[in-house]
Design an enzyme around this catalytic site. Structure first.
Site: not given
Ligand code: NAP
Ligand code: F7E
Length: 330
Positions: A130, A132, A154
């Site tokens: 991801s 992120e 996360y």
């Protein structure tokens, strides 16, 4: 005639799992999905949309269930999409997020290694990494070699899964690829994510069912694409002779404010500020301020490019929610 290729998808009940399974079924794959829980509320939806898919009970935290699912499905390709994927929630349940989103990847890789035994390149593996992971971004735009600096439990968990995937590729010669996907959305997006929260609220305001939208940080900027385009990139990665890592994004960034404004514009509302209220509750302990992906490698090697523009994406989401509310489905 060669037998149909087969694939096992973890996270088949999620947004991407559904689109990917539809894509693989359309390509003639024998598709299998891992489904968790004794009475998963999404089971009916999966059976309705994907009647030919075989489901296997299992959980990424339970390695023996993964080994069993691999044995039963005997796949050519494994797509590991299962995760605790809501960033805000990952601060509230950091240990669970780590168990599923980080250690779950190791469980899957290790299960695959045991399953394949002496032919480790036999099954191709995709890991759902991801944007992120870029967090406090060190390059603009972000690419495959940008330093990872995650800003949430996360993001940290995804970094673990990403590096473990690379490590299994380098250590054991497994065909393990990692897609570093920027935000991708659709009418199937969970309502906890900002785009769907906005599209549902705007649809309800338009229909006179709601009169305000309560939001957090409108200044954050994201590279938003359409999920249907992004699952094609996953499949393309596993068709390459050599496994590798690829950034997948549109190369455009837009603020949450722009998303809200564009969603209201779709229903003809220009003075949208009067409907929107700020609430501290939706502000995160640490924010990722701006993401924008450089998908040049995916374009050059995979021949992948996004098809749906930002404005088209916002409109299709709002319109789908208007139609769904009108039909009285929700
Ligand atoms: P999603 O809609 O939240 O789906 C997550 C899936 O993971 C669901 O099927 C869920 O099953 C499953 N899952 C949760 N806990 C599990 C566990 N313990 N064992 C097995 N499965 C479990 O996510 P998505 O948007 O489709 O994203 C797919 C993957 O890509 C995720 O790994 C996500 O982190 C990653 N990703 C997403 C984006 C994006 O913008 N969408 C961008 C980059 C990466 P239940 O239905 O049973 O809860
Ligand atoms: O937030 C801001 C929030 O929750 C986007 C996941 O798929 O993409 C997703 O993670 C932005 C953030 O997605 C609200 O602060 C403002 O800056 O839709 P989101 P995300 O955190 O970017 C990545 C690539 C993944 O991998 C993840 O799995 O919107 N924001 N107000 C808000 N966000 C939410 N959810 N709700 C608000 O009210």
């Amino acid at each position: 005639m060669a037998p149909a290729p087969s694939a096992l998808i973890t996270g088949i009940t999620g947004q991407d799992g559904l689109y990917l399974a539809e894509l693989l079924v359309a390509k003639g794959y024998d598709v299998h999905g891992l489904i968790r829980g004794q009475n998963n509320p999404k089971l009916g939806l999966v059976r309705e949309l994907l009647p030919t898919v075989t489901l296997h009970n299992g959980d990424l935290t339970d390695m023996s269930s993964l080994i069993r699912a691999l044995r039963e499905s005997d796949p050519d390709e494994v797509y590991n999409l299962g995760a605790v994927s809501f960033v805000a929630y990952s601060w509230e349940q950091a240990a669970l997020t780590t168990d599923v989103t980080a250690k779950g990847v190791l469980n899957m890789l290790e299960s695959l290694r045991l399953h394949c035994r002496d032919d480790l390149g036999r099954v191709r593996f995709y890991q759902a990494s991801s944007s992120e992971m870029f967090g406090k971004v060190q390059d603009v735009p972000q690419h495959e070699r940008t330093l990872l600096w995650p800003r949430s439990p996360y993001g940290v968990a995804k970094v673990f899964g990403h590096h473990m995937t690379i490590n299994y590729r380098e250590s054991y010669g497994m065909h393990a690829s990692s897609g570093i996907l920027f935000n991708h959305e659709s009418p199937r997006r969970g309502p906890e994510f900002v785009t769907r929260k906005v599209s549902q609220a705007v649809a309800r305001i338009h229909l006179g069912l709601q009169d305000e939208l309560v939001m957090g940080n409108l200044d954050a900027e994201r590279d938003w694409g359409f999920a249907g385009d992004y699952v094609e990139a996953m499949w393309l990665m596993l068709q390459q002779p050599v496994a590798d890592d690829y950034v997948i994004g549109t190369g455009e960034t837009h603020s949450v404010r722009e998303f809200v404004e564009t969603a209201f514009a779709h229903v003809g509302i220009d003075d949208w500020e009067r409907f929107v209220r700020f609430d501290e509750r939706f502000v995160r302990p640490a924010e990722v301020d701006q993401l924008i992906g450089d998908a040049a490698k995916a374009r050059d090697v995979l021949g992948w490019k996004p098809r749906v523009s930002f404005t088209e994406l916002v409109s299709l989401m709002v319109q789908a929610d208007i139609e769904a509310f009108r039909a009285g489905w929700k």
